[in-house]
Design a protein around this motif. Structure first.
Motif, mmCIF file in Angstrom:
data_model
loop_
_atom_site.group_PDB
_atom_site.id
_atom_site.type_symbol
_atom_site.label_atom_id
_atom_site.label_comp_id
_atom_site.label_asym_id
_atom_site.label_seq_id
_atom_site.Cartn_x
_atom_site.Cartn_y
_atom_site.Cartn_z
ATOM 1 N N VAL A 50 -8.815 -0.330 7.687
ATOM 2 C CA VAL A 50 -8.132 -1.578 7.335
ATOM 3 C C VAL A 50 -7.209 -1.345 6.151
ATOM 4 O O VAL A 50 -6.045 -1.779 6.151
ATOM 5 C CB VAL A 50 -9.151 -2.690 7.001
ATOM 6 C CG1 VAL A 50 -8.427 -3.950 6.544
ATOM 7 C CG2 VAL A 50 -10.027 -2.998 8.210
ATOM 8 N N ARG A 51 -7.713 -0.659 5.150
ATOM 9 C CA ARG A 51 -6.916 -0.388 3.947
ATOM 10 C C ARG A 51 -5.675 0.439 4.294
ATOM 11 O O ARG A 51 -4.571 0.159 3.805
ATOM 12 C CB ARG A 51 -7.773 0.344 2.917
ATOM 13 C CG ARG A 51 -7.096 0.526 1.566
ATOM 14 C CD ARG A 51 -8.059 0.999 0.495
ATOM 15 N NE ARG A 51 -8.714 2.248 0.846
ATOM 16 C CZ ARG A 51 -10.009 2.356 1.107
ATOM 17 N NH1 ARG A 51 -10.792 1.287 1.060
ATOM 18 N NH2 ARG A 51 -10.543 3.526 1.408
ATOM 19 N N ILE A 63 0.003 1.025 4.484
ATOM 20 C CA ILE A 63 1.200 1.668 5.036
ATOM 21 C C ILE A 63 2.186 0.621 5.539
ATOM 22 O O ILE A 63 3.403 0.756 5.351
ATOM 23 C CB ILE A 63 0.816 2.645 6.172
ATOM 24 C CG1 ILE A 63 0.041 3.832 5.594
ATOM 25 C CG2 ILE A 63 2.063 3.136 6.905
ATOM 26 C CD1 ILE A 63 -0.379 4.864 6.627
ATOM 27 N N THR A 64 1.675 -0.452 6.156
ATOM 28 C CA THR A 64 2.556 -1.514 6.634
ATOM 29 C C THR A 64 3.315 -2.152 5.474
ATOM 30 O O THR A 64 4.535 -2.360 5.555
ATOM 31 C CB THR A 64 1.753 -2.595 7.378
ATOM 32 O OG1 THR A 64 1.121 -2.018 8.524
ATOM 33 C CG2 THR A 64 2.666 -3.728 7.835
ATOM 34 N N ARG A 65 2.606 -2.459 4.391
ATOM 35 C CA ARG A 65 3.264 -3.042 3.214
ATOM 36 C C ARG A 65 4.342 -2.108 2.679
ATOM 37 O O ARG A 65 5.451 -2.536 2.333
ATOM 38 C CB ARG A 65 2.246 -3.315 2.100
ATOM 39 C CG ARG A 65 1.310 -4.460 2.336
ATOM 40 C CD ARG A 65 0.644 -4.893 1.028
ATOM 41 N NE ARG A 65 0.086 -3.779 0.272
ATOM 42 C CZ ARG A 65 -1.150 -3.333 0.386
ATOM 43 N NH1 ARG A 65 -1.980 -3.903 1.261
ATOM 44 N NH2 ARG A 65 -1.595 -2.332 -0.360
ATOM 45 N N SER A 66 4.024 -0.827 2.612
ATOM 46 C CA SER A 66 4.967 0.151 2.067
ATOM 47 C C SER A 66 6.209 0.268 2.946
ATOM 48 O O SER A 66 7.329 0.436 2.439
ATOM 49 C CB SER A 66 4.290 1.514 1.921
ATOM 50 O OG SER A 66 3.222 1.446 0.993
ATOM 51 N N ILE A 67 6.029 0.180 4.256
ATOM 52 C CA ILE A 67 7.181 0.232 5.175
ATOM 53 C C ILE A 67 8.065 -0.985 4.957
ATOM 54 O O ILE A 67 9.296 -0.879 4.891
ATOM 55 C CB ILE A 67 6.699 0.304 6.638
ATOM 56 C CG1 ILE A 67 6.069 1.675 6.918
ATOM 57 C CG2 ILE A 67 7.870 0.058 7.594
ATOM 58 C CD1 ILE A 67 5.439 1.803 8.292
ATOM 59 N N TYR A 68 7.449 -2.162 4.816
ATOM 60 C CA TYR A 68 8.225 -3.374 4.571
ATOM 61 C C TYR A 68 8.998 -3.278 3.254
ATOM 62 O O TYR A 68 10.109 -3.796 3.123
ATOM 63 C CB TYR A 68 7.308 -4.594 4.538
ATOM 64 C CG TYR A 68 6.806 -5.028 5.913
ATOM 65 C CD1 TYR A 68 7.481 -4.656 7.070
ATOM 66 C CD2 TYR A 68 5.670 -5.825 6.040
ATOM 67 C CE1 TYR A 68 7.036 -5.051 8.311
ATOM 68 C CE2 TYR A 68 5.213 -6.236 7.288
ATOM 69 C CZ TYR A 68 5.893 -5.845 8.424
ATOM 70 O OH TYR A 68 5.449 -6.249 9.653
ATOM 71 N N LYS A 112 0.705 9.616 -0.800
ATOM 72 C CA LYS A 112 -0.710 9.311 -0.565
ATOM 73 C C LYS A 112 -1.230 9.806 0.769
ATOM 74 O O LYS A 112 -2.418 10.125 0.908
ATOM 75 C CB LYS A 112 -0.918 7.802 -0.659
ATOM 76 C CG LYS A 112 -2.384 7.402 -0.642
ATOM 77 C CD LYS A 112 -2.586 5.989 -1.124
ATOM 78 C CE LYS A 112 -4.067 5.669 -1.221
ATOM 79 N NZ LYS A 112 -4.311 4.315 -1.741
ATOM 80 N N TYR A 113 -0.360 9.866 1.777
ATOM 81 C CA TYR A 113 -0.816 10.241 3.122
ATOM 82 C C TYR A 113 -0.060 11.459 3.637
ATOM 83 O O TYR A 113 1.162 11.499 3.622
ATOM 84 C CB TYR A 113 -0.608 9.076 4.099
ATOM 85 C CG TYR A 113 -1.376 7.834 3.746
ATOM 86 C CD1 TYR A 113 -2.690 7.654 4.152
ATOM 87 C CD2 TYR A 113 -0.773 6.812 2.994
ATOM 88 C CE1 TYR A 113 -3.396 6.503 3.829
ATOM 89 C CE2 TYR A 113 -1.471 5.659 2.659
ATOM 90 C CZ TYR A 113 -2.782 5.511 3.077
ATOM 91 O OH TYR A 113 -3.470 4.370 2.751
ATOM 92 N N LYS A 114 -0.834 12.429 4.120
ATOM 93 C CA LYS A 114 -0.237 13.595 4.767
ATOM 94 C C LYS A 114 -0.244 13.410 6.274
ATOM 95 O O LYS A 114 0.743 13.665 6.955
ATOM 96 C CB LYS A 114 -1.013 14.854 4.402
ATOM 97 C CG LYS A 114 -0.455 16.123 5.042
ATOM 98 C CD LYS A 114 -1.267 17.349 4.661
ATOM 99 C CE LYS A 114 -0.711 18.597 5.339
ATOM 100 N NZ LYS A 114 -1.495 19.813 4.991
ATOM 101 N N ASP A 115 -1.393 12.974 6.788
ATOM 102 C CA ASP A 115 -1.544 12.716 8.214
ATOM 103 C C ASP A 115 -2.141 11.328 8.407
ATOM 104 O O ASP A 115 -2.744 10.764 7.495
ATOM 105 C CB ASP A 115 -2.460 13.747 8.875
ATOM 106 C CG ASP A 115 -1.916 15.159 8.767
ATOM 107 O OD1 ASP A 115 -0.735 15.344 9.097
ATOM 108 O OD2 ASP A 115 -2.665 16.049 8.327
ATOM 109 N N ILE A 116 -1.992 10.800 9.609
ATOM 110 C CA ILE A 116 -2.587 9.515 9.951
ATOM 111 C C ILE A 116 -3.101 9.579 11.388
ATOM 112 O O ILE A 116 -2.410 10.132 12.270
ATOM 113 C CB ILE A 116 -1.582 8.348 9.786
ATOM 114 C CG1 ILE A 116 -2.248 7.020 10.148
ATOM 115 C CG2 ILE A 116 -0.322 8.585 10.587
ATOM 116 C CD1 ILE A 116 -1.379 5.807 9.873
#
Length: 301
Positions: A195-196, A201-206, A216-220
């Motif tokens: 959930v986090r 990631i959605t907030r950051s894209i917006y 923060k993220y290398k893979d998803i």
């Protein structure tokens, strides 16, 4: 999975008890673990009901997105999620209807059970088919709004009603909806990593904070990438999630940038087309007529 409908993908994401419980705990209890995943039981999402109105039966057919029953001590509460991709200007009324049908469904089950067992009732209980000590279980609904722009719709039934004299305000029966906006979900304390991740990631894209995502993220995981792609309307994330178990974030971000540029270019073409012909638009923007027509075709889908 590329052919999965948006609403189905979001419903499947929230059907997992750990995610469902974490959402409610974060929004309702400031992250405190009040609702436990092991206490959740999935319920039928069909809220259809028959309402008797002066001898005439009116049927209403409605289906919720996700509904679960949570044990709470020796009793239980009913929890529901409504997924909303766009602002709905009648959402409080819609939520009121869903919740009302849920109460009606339980009421009818109680009254039918009393009749089938031939239980003794007082005159008043027989009239209502509801014994004095019968009780309905509370229903709590969370509406998740995934849109990029801020929710500018009503938050309660009162917001949908015309102005009324102050004397009526005190007796007006309001109905408030519980709204969760992904765009400002950083105020909640999420303990579930899925959930986090999806919300962050959605907030950051917006916010177009691609550097923050990369730090923060290398893979998803592909499942989460597909959910983010569904929310942000990114065909690349949705498509690639069906091909790989894990997506590289850097590659995904580059594709998101390209999609964003393409979307902005299409919006520009459509804007010019409002006042010019296809040929004039192509000449003004120095592009081919085929690109103009492609933008028109995509807009109609």
């Amino acid at each position: 999975m590329a052919g999965v409908k948006k609403d189905v993908r979001l419903k499947e994401f929230w059907r997992q008890n750990e995610r469902f419980a974490d959402l409610f705990n974060a929004v309702m209890f400031n992250g405190k673990q009040v609702i436990k995943p092991e206490d959740l039981q999935e319920l039928d999402t069909d809220m259809s009901g028959v309402i008797p109105l002066k001898g005439v039966e009116q049927s209403l057919t409605r289906a919720r997105d996700v509904v679960k029953k949570s044990a709470y001590g020796v009793d239980f509460v009913i929890l529901g999620i409504e997924n909303q991709q766009k602002v709905h200007y009648a959402m409080p009324l819609r939520t009121l209807l869903y919740d009302g049908l849920g109460y009606l469904k339980e009421y009818q089950e109680i009254s039918q059970g009393a009749s089938e067992h031939g239980e003794m009732m007082t005159t008043e209980e027989f009239l209502s088919r509801f014994r004095r000590n019968d009780r309905l279980h509370p229903i709590i609904t969370l509406t998740i709004y995934y849109g990029e722009k801020e929710w500018d719709g009503p938050l309660s039934l009162r917001d949908m009603v015309s102005e009324m004299p102050k004397e009526f305000e005190a007796v007006f029966a309001d109905y408030k909806m519980n709204l969760v906006q992904v765009r400002d979900s950083d105020k909640y304390i999420f303990n579930n990593e899925d959930v986090r991740t999806v919300f962050e990631i959605t907030r950051s894209i917006y916010q177009e904070d691609f550097a923050g995502i990369r730090r923060k993220y290398k893979d998803i995981r592909s499942e989460l990438a597909a959910v983010v792609g569904t929310i942000t309307d990114s065909p690349y994330l949705v498509e690639k999630s069906s091909e790989k178990e894990v997506l590289n974030v850097c590659t995904a971000l580059e594709k998101l940038r390209e999609e964003g540029k393409a979307e902005g270019r299409a919006e520009l073409i459509l804007s010019v087309l409002k006042n010019h012909t296809e040929t004039e638009t192509a000449a003004l923007l120095n592009i081919s007529i085929d690109e103009v027509r492609k933008a028109q075709s995509n807009a109609k889908k």
